[in-house]
Design a protein around this motif. Structure first.
Motif, PDB file in Angstrom:
ATOM      1  N   ALA A   1     -17.353   3.132  15.784  1.00  0.00           N
ATOM      2  CA  ALA A   1     -17.443   2.167  14.680  1.00  0.00           C
ATOM      3  C   ALA A   1     -16.047   1.842  14.173  1.00  0.00           C
ATOM      4  O   ALA A   1     -15.085   2.551  14.461  1.00  0.00           O
ATOM      5  CB  ALA A   1     -18.277   2.758  13.544  1.00  0.00           C
ATOM      6  N   HIS A   2     -15.957   0.752  13.415  1.00  0.00           N
ATOM      7  CA  HIS A   2     -14.662   0.360  12.844  1.00  0.00           C
ATOM      8  C   HIS A   2     -14.314   1.291  11.687  1.00  0.00           C
ATOM      9  O   HIS A   2     -15.051   1.397  10.720  1.00  0.00           O
ATOM     10  CB  HIS A   2     -14.703  -1.087  12.364  1.00  0.00           C
ATOM     11  CG  HIS A   2     -13.397  -1.510  11.774  1.00  0.00           C
ATOM     12  ND1 HIS A   2     -12.309  -1.811  12.570  1.00  0.00           N
ATOM     13  CD2 HIS A   2     -12.992  -1.648  10.494  1.00  0.00           C
ATOM     14  CE1 HIS A   2     -11.294  -2.128  11.784  1.00  0.00           C
ATOM     15  NE2 HIS A   2     -11.674  -2.046  10.522  1.00  0.00           N
ATOM     16  N   TRP A   3     -13.205   1.987  11.823  1.00  0.00           N
ATOM     17  CA  TRP A   3     -12.703   2.895  10.784  1.00  0.00           C
ATOM     18  C   TRP A   3     -11.235   2.607  10.565  1.00  0.00           C
ATOM     19  O   TRP A   3     -10.508   2.274  11.505  1.00  0.00           O
ATOM     20  CB  TRP A   3     -12.785   4.349  11.259  1.00  0.00           C
ATOM     21  CG  TRP A   3     -14.041   5.073  10.955  1.00  0.00           C
ATOM     22  CD1 TRP A   3     -15.192   5.058  11.689  1.00  0.00           C
ATOM     23  CD2 TRP A   3     -14.267   5.961   9.867  1.00  0.00           C
ATOM     24  NE1 TRP A   3     -16.115   5.878  11.117  1.00  0.00           N
ATOM     25  CE2 TRP A   3     -15.575   6.455  10.002  1.00  0.00           C
ATOM     26  CE3 TRP A   3     -13.497   6.395   8.791  1.00  0.00           C
ATOM     27  CZ2 TRP A   3     -16.128   7.355   9.096  1.00  0.00           C
ATOM     28  CZ3 TRP A   3     -14.046   7.295   7.904  1.00  0.00           C
ATOM     29  CH2 TRP A   3     -15.346   7.762   8.059  1.00  0.00           C
ATOM     30  N   SER A   4     -10.775   2.821   9.359  1.00  0.00           N
ATOM     31  CA  SER A   4      -9.336   2.873   9.113  1.00  0.00           C
ATOM     32  C   SER A   4      -8.884   4.227   9.645  1.00  0.00           C
ATOM     33  O   SER A   4      -9.429   5.265   9.255  1.00  0.00           O
ATOM     34  CB  SER A   4      -9.060   2.777   7.616  1.00  0.00           C
ATOM     35  OG  SER A   4      -7.792   3.317   7.320  1.00  0.00           O
ATOM     36  N   GLY A   5      -7.890   4.228  10.527  1.00  0.00           N
ATOM     37  CA  GLY A   5      -7.411   5.490  11.090  1.00  0.00           C
ATOM     38  C   GLY A   5      -6.938   6.479  10.037  1.00  0.00           C
ATOM     39  O   GLY A   5      -7.364   7.640  10.027  1.00  0.00           O
ATOM     40  N   PRO A   6      -6.052   6.047   9.106  1.00  0.00           N
ATOM     41  CA  PRO A   6      -5.614   6.980   8.067  1.00  0.00           C
ATOM     42  C   PRO A   6      -6.773   7.499   7.217  1.00  0.00           C
ATOM     43  O   PRO A   6      -6.785   8.667   6.820  1.00  0.00           O
ATOM     44  CB  PRO A   6      -4.638   6.144   7.231  1.00  0.00           C
ATOM     45  CG  PRO A   6      -4.096   5.147   8.210  1.00  0.00           C
ATOM     46  CD  PRO A   6      -5.260   4.812   9.096  1.00  0.00           C
ATOM     47  N   ALA A   7      -7.774   6.667   6.960  1.00  0.00           N
ATOM     48  CA  ALA A   7      -8.937   7.131   6.189  1.00  0.00           C
ATOM     49  C   ALA A   7      -9.749   8.130   7.005  1.00  0.00           C
ATOM     50  O   ALA A   7     -10.157   9.182   6.491  1.00  0.00           O
ATOM     51  CB  ALA A   7      -9.805   5.948   5.772  1.00  0.00           C
ATOM     52  N   PHE A   8      -9.997   7.826   8.276  1.00  0.00           N
ATOM     53  CA  PHE A   8     -10.781   8.729   9.121  1.00  0.00           C
ATOM     54  C   PHE A   8     -10.109  10.093   9.241  1.00  0.00           C
ATOM     55  O   PHE A   8     -10.768  11.129   9.145  1.00  0.00           O
ATOM     56  CB  PHE A   8     -10.996   8.128  10.510  1.00  0.00           C
ATOM     57  CG  PHE A   8     -11.759   9.043  11.437  1.00  0.00           C
ATOM     58  CD1 PHE A   8     -13.123   9.189  11.314  1.00  0.00           C
ATOM     59  CD2 PHE A   8     -11.095   9.769  12.421  1.00  0.00           C
ATOM     60  CE1 PHE A   8     -13.832  10.045  12.154  1.00  0.00           C
ATOM     61  CE2 PHE A   8     -11.793  10.619  13.265  1.00  0.00           C
ATOM     62  CZ  PHE A   8     -13.165  10.759  13.126  1.00  0.00           C
ATOM     63  N   PHE A   9      -8.815  10.105   9.444  1.00  0.00           N
ATOM     64  CA  PHE A   9      -8.094  11.363   9.602  1.00  0.00           C
ATOM     65  C   PHE A   9      -7.654  11.956   8.266  1.00  0.00           C
ATOM     66  O   PHE A   9      -6.950  12.959   8.234  1.00  0.00           O
ATOM     67  CB  PHE A   9      -6.893  11.181  10.540  1.00  0.00           C
ATOM     68  CG  PHE A   9      -7.307  11.055  11.975  1.00  0.00           C
ATOM     69  CD1 PHE A   9      -7.635  12.175  12.720  1.00  0.00           C
ATOM     70  CD2 PHE A   9      -7.408   9.807  12.568  1.00  0.00           C
ATOM     71  CE1 PHE A   9      -8.039  12.055  14.040  1.00  0.00           C
ATOM     72  CE2 PHE A   9      -7.810   9.680  13.893  1.00  0.00           C
ATOM     73  CZ  PHE A   9      -8.136  10.802  14.627  1.00  0.00           C
ATOM     74  N   ARG A  10      -8.061  11.321   7.173  1.00  0.00           N
ATOM     75  CA  ARG A  10      -7.814  11.821   5.810  1.00  0.00           C
ATOM     76  C   ARG A  10      -6.332  12.051   5.537  1.00  0.00           C
ATOM     77  O   ARG A  10      -5.938  13.066   4.969  1.00  0.00           O
ATOM     78  CB  ARG A  10      -8.613  13.088   5.563  1.00  0.00           C
ATOM     79  CG  ARG A  10     -10.095  12.875   5.696  1.00  0.00           C
ATOM     80  CD  ARG A  10     -10.855  14.135   5.479  1.00  0.00           C
ATOM     81  NE  ARG A  10     -12.283  13.846   5.559  1.00  0.00           N
ATOM     82  CZ  ARG A  10     -13.189  14.730   5.916  1.00  0.00           C
ATOM     83  NH1 ARG A  10     -12.835  15.962   6.200  1.00  0.00           N
ATOM     84  NH2 ARG A  10     -14.453  14.394   5.964  1.00  0.00           N
ATOM     85  N   LEU A  11      -5.518  11.089   5.941  1.00  0.00           N
ATOM     86  CA  LEU A  11      -4.080  11.237   5.750  1.00  0.00           C
ATOM     87  C   LEU A  11      -3.647  10.993   4.314  1.00  0.00           C
ATOM     88  O   LEU A  11      -2.550  11.376   3.933  1.00  0.00           O
ATOM     89  CB  LEU A  11      -3.313  10.312   6.692  1.00  0.00           C
ATOM     90  CG  LEU A  11      -3.467  10.651   8.159  1.00  0.00           C
ATOM     91  CD1 LEU A  11      -2.598   9.740   9.006  1.00  0.00           C
ATOM     92  CD2 LEU A  11      -3.138  12.096   8.438  1.00  0.00           C
TER      93      LEU A  11
END
Length: 131
Positions: free
Chosen positions: A109-119
């Motif tokens: 699914a479409h995710w913001s990478g920084p959000a997905f990896f909790r940066l």
């Protein structure tokens, strides 16, 4: 001393409290070298964004993650590991330009990478050097 270090007269009316840090920085810069080119370009980008922010809100300041850092994310019972490289990121033996590409590959699914990896919280980032 200002004249010697900057090859021009000190700005008129500058207070001693401001003058000293500028002189100290210039002395250190001459002794140890200046900013890395990548740091200079990032500062220029931030300055451009600040100039634009008068007309459009939303300054983007990218978090800098050192090359070699490993980013971990537990998701749906599995742990995923991404390694930060000079040119982007490595995951599953392949290179990627963005964390969002990797997040999409993992989730479908479409995710913001920084959000997905909790940066934003930086809790999931561990340096490979033990920092």
């Amino acid at each position: 001393m200002w004249q010697k270090l900057y090859q021009r007269a000190a700005p008129p009316g500058i207070r001693r409290e401001l003058l000293i840090p500028f002189l100290a920085y210039r002395i250190q810069e001459n002794a140890y070298g200046g900013l890395k080119p990548s740091t200079r370009s990032e500062l220029r980008r931030i300055a451009r964004d600040l100039e634009k922010s008068a007309t459009s809100p939303g300054l983007r300041i990218r978090a800098r993650i050192k090359t070699g850092t490993r980013i971990y994310r537990d998701w749906r019972g599995e742990t995923y590991e991404v390694v930060v490289t000079q040119s982007g990121y490595e995951y599953g033996g392949a290179s990627y330009r963005s964390l969002s590409e990797i997040a999409r590959k993992i989730t479908g699914a479409h995710w913001s990478g920084p959000a997905f990896f909790r940066l934003n919280s930086m809790r999931s980032v561990r340096s490979s050097r033990g920092d």
